[in-house]
Design a protein around this motif. Structure first.
Motif, short mmCIF file in Angstrom:
data_model
loop_
_atom_site.label_atom_id
_atom_site.label_comp_id
_atom_site.label_asym_id
_atom_site.label_seq_id
_atom_site.Cartn_x
_atom_site.Cartn_y
_atom_site.Cartn_z
N PRO B 212 0.84 -1.19 0.00
CA PRO B 212 0.00 0.00 0.00
C PRO B 212 0.88 1.24 0.00
O PRO B 212 1.85 1.31 0.74
CB PRO B 212 -0.81 -0.11 1.29
CG PRO B 212 -0.72 -1.54 1.67
CD PRO B 212 0.56 -2.06 1.14
N THR C 350 -6.39 -4.19 -1.06
CA THR C 350 -5.27 -3.27 -0.89
C THR C 350 -5.70 -2.08 -0.04
O THR C 350 -4.98 -1.63 0.86
CB THR C 350 -4.76 -2.79 -2.26
OG1 THR C 350 -4.42 -3.92 -3.04
CG2 THR C 350 -3.55 -1.89 -2.11
N ALA C 371 -3.10 -8.78 0.36
CA ALA C 371 -3.39 -7.89 -0.76
C ALA C 371 -2.36 -8.07 -1.87
O ALA C 371 -2.69 -8.06 -3.05
CB ALA C 371 -3.41 -6.44 -0.28
#
Lengths: 107, 229, 453
Positions: B212, C350, C371
């Motif tokens: 992320p 995500t 993710a």
């Protein structure tokens, strides 16, 4: 577990305080118990998995996984009566104080 | 009798220093979360605790023996309040300081679940102060403080502690550490790119980061207490 | 501590009640958000029957929580009330008096029913909040919502004469801000992240006080039941799923879930529906063409997928249960036939990984890894170990956290693998089912487990 005998029951060293609950009274002797994992404190140090290998494994990041228990019991692990003493030790020795031993919840 | 007390005081003092050195080293190993020489982690924790208790016991004998030894001229005040003694007040005072620290650390250690995590940790960091103070007291105030054999022993202890601290400060010190910082992440919807999917696309999807993306520094939330009117 | 003052409006004498809203348009029956329109539509609020009577009515009505967990509202109120009584009732000292919190945080990006409700019917929510507070014996009522909506609620409070004990608390713009223990933390002045909880909130919540946290829609429905009774509430809907609920329907336009969520002004349309309506009808009413769909995500980012063939199911817990879904907070997102379910799920996962509060090891470590692996599968990485690794990781994080963020994420992932099992096979062969068969996708270099860890 001879290393543990050095600290137990002698006047100069405290008995591990393993139980917590509303009145600080732990599970009844000889009964099964529930060990609660505070995940916000757990740092995956792994002492509990050494003391309770029948109940806990370590995941790849070090945190305990309850062996063969349904998801609802992974944060409140059911401890059979014969392992309650070992669970008390795990609670006392967890360096993060992330464990608590409580009476089994009523069904 | 007084010579016996004197000898006992000196001997237990040296022993206490060695044991405290071992306690510090074991404490660092405990914090690393690693087993030691075949000992599982919970055993390392227990050995650390027991060695610390032994060190404390030797320290107490050291203090009591010297308290009752007329040659040492220690008063009760001297052993709890630092830097008040008649004989070499500074070096003596360091010893008193070390005793005070030891008592605080030992009590909070034994009552850890009652004093709470934060208090326990804060006081326990005092061990890094305790050890050099004890060492300085031994060299400055000890009868054999500047003797060659003692300095050699002190040197070994110092090497052990310095090495442990250096290891403690190294980056991969904790075996399976997880860095965490609790935060309320601000929702930043635009910062997470779609995984390159569009309805008609067939050939290579756009490359997207596998972790992320970093989110902007969050603003901590505070309750906005607004009473109407 | 002050008790909540009764309103200056004289209470109903129990003769003719104000006419109840007809049909399914209940929560938005008022013409506008003003107090006057609210009173014209619903009549005055009376706190007379707040207490055990109201709890009994709620039990008869079968109202359950509209925040996602479907917890029976009457049980929560009864538990909080019992705890308060056990501590001395209204005569108890301040720190033993209960707290009631209306939860309008709505952290789910695809949901905007709570925002819409607060925008258009704030007085109904406030009525419910005050009724709940009076029933439980609370000394403090809090409304917890986002910065954009705080002024709206504040304006509504100024219009009323009875709301001096309602305080406003700001909710941060995060996915977990609406989680019950996050709400408690925020009300206590701490960062709005979940905390480890052993006792129920109704036993010990804000400052150790009995605490009732209710979704704002639940409170609005509560206010309606208090006014118009059980028979009226049950006059629409299914026997097991009475009354109405709000849903947010979005998607069906070919955009990805995150793109939908990032729509300025909020995604999709908010509708008031009943349990007798099918998903097909709900989706159509929102302007989405069900014939162009591949699947529907029910329950938001922690929900489950329903294939197009299941669209005729009624929107009830019982009907949706076999698919691992439930009406929950009424979030429905439509995946078009030319969309890839794996890509959608990877994108959502995500986002969810980034929204972790980063307190608990399994979530902090496991979700980004999950993710990552799911993303690889979605992007065309043909390593055969990927689906197994996704399953393993999802199973690993389930049940191991202080809140249900890892569980919900795992639920989405498991549902994805089930609903799009064919897609998984195709991706591993280098093709994608989205939009029909097409030229094969050149694969990324096959990777082995352990790389990139």
């Amino acid at each position: 577990m001879s290393a543990l005998d050095l600290g137990r029951g002698t006047p100069s060293s405290p008995r591990p305080v393993g139980a917590a609950g509303s009145g600080r009274s732990g599970p009844v002797r000889g009964a099964a118990a529930s060990m609660h994992v505070d995940w916000t404190l757990c740092d995956g140090r792994g002492l509990c998995t050494e003391l309770l290998p029948e109940l806990l494994e370590r995941d790849e990041w070090g945190h305990p996984v309850a062996v063969g228990q349904p998801p609802a019991s992974r944060s409140d692990v059911t401890v059979p009566p014969e392992l309650v003493d070992a669970a008390r030790d795990a609670v006392a020795l967890c360096p993060r104080a992330a464990l608590r031993l409580r009476p089994l919840p009523l069904p | 009798m007084t010579e016996a007390l004197w000898a006992l005081g000196r001997g237990t003092g040296v022993a206490a220093l060695v044991l405290f050195t071992a306690a510090v080293v074991l404490g660092v190993v405990t914090r690393s979360g690693r087993p030691l020489a075949g000992l599982p982690r919970f055993s390392v924790t227990l050995v650390h605790r027991n060695v610390s208790l032994f060190a404390t016991a030797f320290l107490l004998v050291h203090v009591v023996a010297l308290l009752f030894d007329p040659f040492a001229q220690l008063t009760l005040l001297d052993i709890v309040v630092p830097f008040f003694g008649d004989f070499r007040p500074f070096w003596q005072g360091l010893g008193t300081l070390a005793l005070d620290l030891t008592i605080a650390i030992a009590l909070t250690g034994m009552l850890r679940r009652h004093v709470g995590r934060r208090v326990f940790r804060a006081v326990h960091w005092g061990t890094y102060l305790l050890w050099p103070v004890a060492l300085a007291h031994a060299i400055g105030n000890g009868t054999n403080g500047t003797d060659a054999w003692f300095l050699a022993l002190a040197g070994l202890c110092t090497v052990a502690v310095v090495a442990s601290v250096a290891w403690r400060l190294s980056t991969r010190f904790v075996q399976l550490g997880t860095r965490r910082r609790p935060r309320a992440t601000p929702r930043d919807l635009g910062s997470v790119p779609p995984t390159g999917w569009t309805p008609t696309q067939r050939t290579p999807w756009a490359d997207t980061p596998t972790t992320p993306p970093a989110v902007a520094r969050p603003v901590p939330s505070r309750p906005v207490e607004r009473l109407p009117r | 501590m002050t008790t909540l003052a009764p309103p200056p409006v004289p209470s109903s004498t129990g003769g003719t009640r104000h006419p109840a809203p007809n049909g399914v348009r209940r929560l938005f029956a008022a013409a506008d958000p003003s107090l006057a329109a609210h009173l014209a539509a619903f009549g005055p609020l009376t706190l007379d029957h707040a207490g055990p009577d109201l709890i009994a009515e709620l039990q008869g009505a079968g109202l359950d929580g509209r925040g996602g967990a479907h917890f029976a509202t009457w049980r929560k109120l009864a538990a909080a009330r019992a705890e308060q009584q056990g501590r001395g009732g209204p005569a108890a000292r301040g720190r033993h008096r209960a707290v009631v919190v209306g939860n309008g945080a709505e952290g789910e990006p695809l949901s905007r029913k709570d925002a819409t409700l607060l925008d258009r019917a704030p007085h109904l929510v406030l009525d419910g909040l005050l009724l709940a507070a009076a029933t439980v014996g609370a000394s403090r009522a809090v409304l917890y919502t986002t910065p954009r909506l705080l002024p709206v609620v504040e304006a509504a409070l100024r219009e009323r004469g009875d709301a001096s004990d309602v305080t406003l608390v700001e909710a941060p713009d995060t996915f977990l801000s609406g989680e019950a223990s996050s709400v408690v933390a925020a009300v206590e002045g701490r960062p709005a992240v979940p905390s480890d909880r052993i006792a129920r909130l109704t036993t010990s919540g804000v400052g150790g006080r009995p605490t009732l946290v209710q979704n704002v829609e639940t409170l609005a429905q509560l206010a309606l039941v208090a006014r118009f009774g059980v028979a009226w509430f049950r006059s629409v809907g299914a026997p097991a799923e009475p009354g109405t609920r709000l849903v947010t329907v979005s998607g069906g336009d070919g955009r990805s879930p995150m793109a939908t969520a990032a729509t300025p002004g909020g995604a999709g349309r908010v509708l008031e529906v009943t349990g007798t309506m099918s998903l097909r009808r709900i989706v159509e009413a929102a302007g989405v063409d069900p014939t162009r769909l591949r699947a529907v995500l029910v329950g938001g980012f922690h929900g489950a997928w329903l294939p197009v063939g299941a669209l005729d199911l009624p929107f009830t817990r019982e009907a949706l249960h076999p698919w691992g879904a439930s009406p929950g907070a009424g979030v429905v997102w439509a995946l078009t036939a030319d969309g890839c379910g794996l890509a959608a799920a990877a994108e959502i996962t995500t986002y969810l990984a980034g929204q972790s509060a980063r307190q608990c090891g399994p979530c902090l470590n496991g979700l980004p890894r999950l993710a990552d692996v799911l993303g690889r599968l979605a992007r065309g990485d043909r390593a055969t170990w990927l689906p197994g690794e996704v399953t393993r990781l999802a199973g690993l994080v389930t049940g191991r956290g202080s809140c249900h963020h890892p569980d919900g994420t795992a639920r989405l992932v498991f549902s994805t693998l089930q609903a799009f099992a064919d897609d998984v096979r195709h991706h591993l062969e280098g093709r994608c089912l989205a939009g029909g068969p097409g030229p094969s996708v050149p694969s990324a270099t096959p990777t082995r487990p352990g790389e990139g860890r």
